[in-house]
Scaffold this active site. Structure first.
Site, PDB file in Angstrom:
ATOM      1  N   CYS B 208       4.865  22.574 -21.693  1.00  0.00           N
ATOM      2  CA  CYS B 208       5.277  23.757 -22.451  1.00  0.00           C
ATOM      3  C   CYS B 208       4.844  23.668 -23.919  1.00  0.00           C
ATOM      4  O   CYS B 208       5.093  22.654 -24.581  1.00  0.00           O
ATOM      5  CB  CYS B 208       6.794  23.899 -22.380  1.00  0.00           C
ATOM      6  SG  CYS B 208       7.429  25.250 -23.382  1.00  0.00           S
ATOM      7  N   CYS B 211       8.456  23.465 -26.121  1.00  0.00           N
ATOM      8  CA  CYS B 211       9.453  22.393 -26.094  1.00  0.00           C
ATOM      9  C   CYS B 211       8.929  21.127 -25.435  1.00  0.00           C
ATOM     10  O   CYS B 211       9.679  20.166 -25.285  1.00  0.00           O
ATOM     11  CB  CYS B 211      10.699  22.871 -25.368  1.00  0.00           C
ATOM     12  SG  CYS B 211      10.493  22.940 -23.576  1.00  0.00           S
ATOM     13  N   CYS B 224       8.520  27.643 -18.054  1.00  0.00           N
ATOM     14  CA  CYS B 224       8.915  26.295 -18.468  1.00  0.00           C
ATOM     15  C   CYS B 224      10.260  25.967 -17.830  1.00  0.00           C
ATOM     16  O   CYS B 224      11.195  26.765 -17.890  1.00  0.00           O
ATOM     17  CB  CYS B 224       9.023  26.211 -19.984  1.00  0.00           C
ATOM     18  SG  CYS B 224       9.748  24.663 -20.564  1.00  0.00           S
ATOM     19  N   ASP B 351     -19.048  13.037 -24.020  1.00  0.00           N
ATOM     20  CA  ASP B 351     -18.378  12.570 -22.806  1.00  0.00           C
ATOM     21  C   ASP B 351     -18.579  13.594 -21.694  1.00  0.00           C
ATOM     22  O   ASP B 351     -18.283  14.774 -21.885  1.00  0.00           O
ATOM     23  CB  ASP B 351     -16.886  12.401 -23.123  1.00  0.00           C
ATOM     24  CG  ASP B 351     -16.102  11.820 -21.960  1.00  0.00           C
ATOM     25  OD1 ASP B 351     -16.716  11.418 -20.952  1.00  0.00           O
ATOM     26  OD2 ASP B 351     -14.864  11.767 -22.079  1.00  0.00           O
TER      27      ASP B 351
HETATM   28 ZN    ZN Z   1       9.640  25.005 -22.868  1.00  0.00          ZN
END
Ligand code: ZN
Lengths: 262, 423
Positions: B208, B211, B224, B351
């Site tokens: 998320c 958070c 989320c 890469d």
């Molecule tokens: Zn979240």
């Protein structure tokens, strides 16, 4: 008929930043090329980790993802049981740090790890270690140089129960690398003073696609002596030689040289 | 759309005049013409970008994939009937390139600039460019892993884009709701407009952006599991039926059908952004869609080149999300031969691990050639994917060896080398 050999790929949604999920595909395919039934079992975020897998694979990830994955795996009974019985495990980059005793993130928080490798990682400060790597192996069963691409900020110190996987070559005559960032050119870590079955490394590529000998070492730990590779018909000869581990190495030396010469 | 551009102060006018001179010389010598004028002007006057943008209606377009094409589409929609419009069509999307593009629309120092500027902006520079140009609209297309060795973590990039958005309360943000990181950045705006269409690439969508909790995907929705952040509902939605008919549903309940010459789902989605921006700035969706019909290629992308024995279509794919779009496009057509050309120079990212995030298994029905400076890595990847192929040193030579219609898919420098060699 025996059950297929199961390669367990852990949390690729959060630990899959650098194509490292390819390591699981390499292991399963190299089994199939030997007439052994192999499959990849992907453990997603909401899945339980099975304890009965034959090989476990963890990839790299960004910082927030690493903390999230570590919280999830530290509490996994299935993973704990698998590691306790010595299941061969490959952990790359963030995966290596997660399997250590602890790592400290940028804001100073020290996060306890799974603790199966005696290593601890702290922030390196300064620039990230980014670039091609060539390293000479330091463990039994590997005798060709390892190659890959490193991209990490942390410095990983080995404790007394871990042994290094390899030593990176000195930069100058071709690519070398930073390895664990400790200044002694050590790269990666192997559990139980090198006798164990957990292999951690900072090499991306994916590392097993570029180093078939390391892939076969893990498979040997899982299923014993391996029958010879039977590659599909019609593959370019140079590629077949690479897959057998008898050809040129991949991008680091051939590609980089050609580019430099162009 | 009719804000009157202000006259430039003397120092800026001097900077502009000299920069135009230097830029013209550099261009006639064929070197760095897309950025040198802006670099010189900025050396002479640090605030020249702000001065050049003052009074214009500025649209900024950023994201990982589709910037150049979407910018080109928006320019076409807003430019309409031959009105002069500033845009960085050469793809120079850092501040010097944007300054150069604005300089280019001064026909003379005193004549005043074009009133509208549509600029693609490198993700890492959105904050700086937006602070200088006071944009009327900011478009956020998508955020995914691209050149991790150069650009850094995609979450960090997306967070900085969110910071830039929050710092521009006067801008209308048009953002992609189906992309978790893009939605996270768009939600930092007060009243974003959401573009929506099911997306297939979810590789960077596990954590998320608010958070750091785990994000779960159910069908085309995402949410989320910790803070409840979830996919916003689309204001502008793309609906594609199996017959290849694409319809854009707008916030007013109107439906506009798309009839693009540019192929593939990704371009239809880019067109939805162009319709949304057009509507925001007074162009109706029907008029916008009609203007997009004429677009055949964008900076060589999607262009088909005729050669002895057949044709070569040029496609750019420089990261897994870009490849997901190209695979969708290749699925729509017959199984033509495909040359996969990959380099790993500075501009490509050194890469090439990202090749393993591309499901090359989907090319099984196409005859394949692995090419470019990293042909060996491509070949190993294709071997493990179980798809037959041959290897070639030179991507363009490989297309010449093939009779009929061929697709050449290159990452950044491989694409540009091929485009140059074929023209
Ligand atoms: Zn979240």
């Amino acid at each position: 008929m025996s059950a297929p050999v199961t390669v367990v790929l852990l949390l690729p949604e959060v630990l899959g930043t650098y194509g490292d999920a390819g390591n699981a595909e390499v292991l399963a395919t190299r089994l199939r090329w030997r007439g052994i039934e192999g499959r990849v079992l992907t453990v997603g975020w909401t899945d339980a980790v099975p304890s009965g897998g034959d090989v476990y694979v963890l990839g790299g990830g960004e910082d927030a993802a690493q903390v999230l994955a570590c919280d999830r795996l530290r509490d996994s009974i299935g993973l704990r049981r698998a590691l306790d019985r010595g299941a061969p495990t490959l952990a790359v980059c963030a995966g290596l740090q997660i399997l250590g005793t602890a790592f400290t993130i940028a804001d100073g928080t020290r996060v306890p790890g799974v603790g199966v490798l005696d290593v601890e990682t702290r922030p390196g400060g300064g620039p990230r270690r980014i670039g091609d790597v060539v390293a000479d192996p330091l463990v039994d069963g590997l005798d060709v140089p390892l190659e890959g691409f490193e991209n990490h900020g942390g410095i990983t110190e080995l404790g007394p129960d871990a042994a290094p996987l390899a030593r990176v070559r000195e930069v100058g005559r071709g690519p070398g690398g930073a390895g664990n960032g400790t200044g002694d050119r050590l790269e990666g870590a192997v559990s139980d003073r090198g006798r164990g079955t957990v292999v951690g490394t900072y090499l991306h590529g994916p590392v097993l696609a570029r180093n078939p000998a390391l892939a076969d070492l893990l498979l040997t730990k899982a299923v014993g002596e391996l029958p010879p590779l039977e590659l599909p018909e019609g593959m370019p000869a140079a590629t077949a030689a690479r897959l057998r581990g008898t050809g040129d190495d991949l991008g680091v030396r051939t590609g980089a040289r050609r580019r430099a010469g162009a | 759309m009719s804000r009157r551009p202000a006259r430039l102060p003397l120092r800026a006018r001097a900077a502009v005049a000299l920069a135009r001179l230097v830029g013209g010389l550099a261009r006639s010598a064929g070197r760095h013409g897309a950025v040198i004028g802006g670099r010189v002007a900025t050396m002479l006057d640090r605030r020249v970008l702000a001065r050049l943008a003052a009074g214009r209606t500025v649209v900024l377009v950023t994201g990982t994939n589709g910037k150049t094409t979407t910018t080109s589409m928006i320019a076409r929609v807003l430019g309409g009937a031959g009105r002069e419009l500033a845009t960085n069509h050469l793809g120079a999307n850092m501040p010097d390139g944007i300054t150069t593009a604005l300089l280019d629309t001064f026909s003379a120092v005193d004549a005043g600039p074009s009133p509208v500027a549509v600029m693609e902006v490198d993700e890492s520079y959105l904050g700086e460019v937006a602070a200088a140009t006071d944009p009327r609209v900011i478009v956020l297309l998508n955020f995914s892993r691209d050149q991790l060795d150069r650009v850094g973590e995609v979450r960090t990039v997306a967070r900085r884009v969110g910071d830039a958005v929050e710092a521009q309360p006067g801008a209308r943000v048009v953002a992609f709701a189906d992309d978790v990181l893009c939605a996270g950045a768009g939600l930092r705006a007060a009243a974003p407009l959401w573009v929506s269409s099911p997306t297939r690439w979810t590789g960077d969508a596990g954590v998320c952006p608010h958070c750091d909790g785990a994000v779960t995907h159910t069908g085309t929705r995402w949410a989320c599991s910790s803070c409840g952040l979830a996919r916003p509902d689309g204001d502008w939605t793309l609906v594609e039926d199996d017959g290849g008919v694409a319809t854009v549903h707008g916030p007013d309940g109107d439906a506009t059908s798309l009839d693009l010459q540019l192929p593939g789902h990704a371009n239809r989605l880019n067109a939805v952004f162009a319709l949304a921006v057009g509507a925001e700035l007074g162009v109706t969706p029907a008029v916008a869609a009609a203007r997009l019909r004429g677009l055949e290629q964008v900076g060589g992308r999607y262009r088909t080149v005729t050669r002895p024995g057949g044709t070569t279509r040029l496609l750019l794919a420089k990261n897994p999300a870009g490849w997901a779009q190209v695979l969708d496009l290749l699925d729509e057509g017959p199984p033509r031969p495909v040359v996969v050309a990959v380099n790993s120079r500075e501009a490509d990212g050194r890469d090439v691990s990202w090749l393993w995030d591309v499901p090359f298994e989907r090319l099984e029905r196409h005859p394949l050639v692995a090419a470019g400076e990293r042909a060996a890595d491509v070949s190993v990847r294709l071997a493990y994917a179980g798809v037959g192929h041959r290897m070639a040193d030179d991507a363009v030579a490989a297309t010449r060896d093939t009779v009929g219609e061929v697709d050449l898919v290159g990452n950044y420098t491989a694409f540009h080398d091929a485009a140059r060699a074929l023209t």
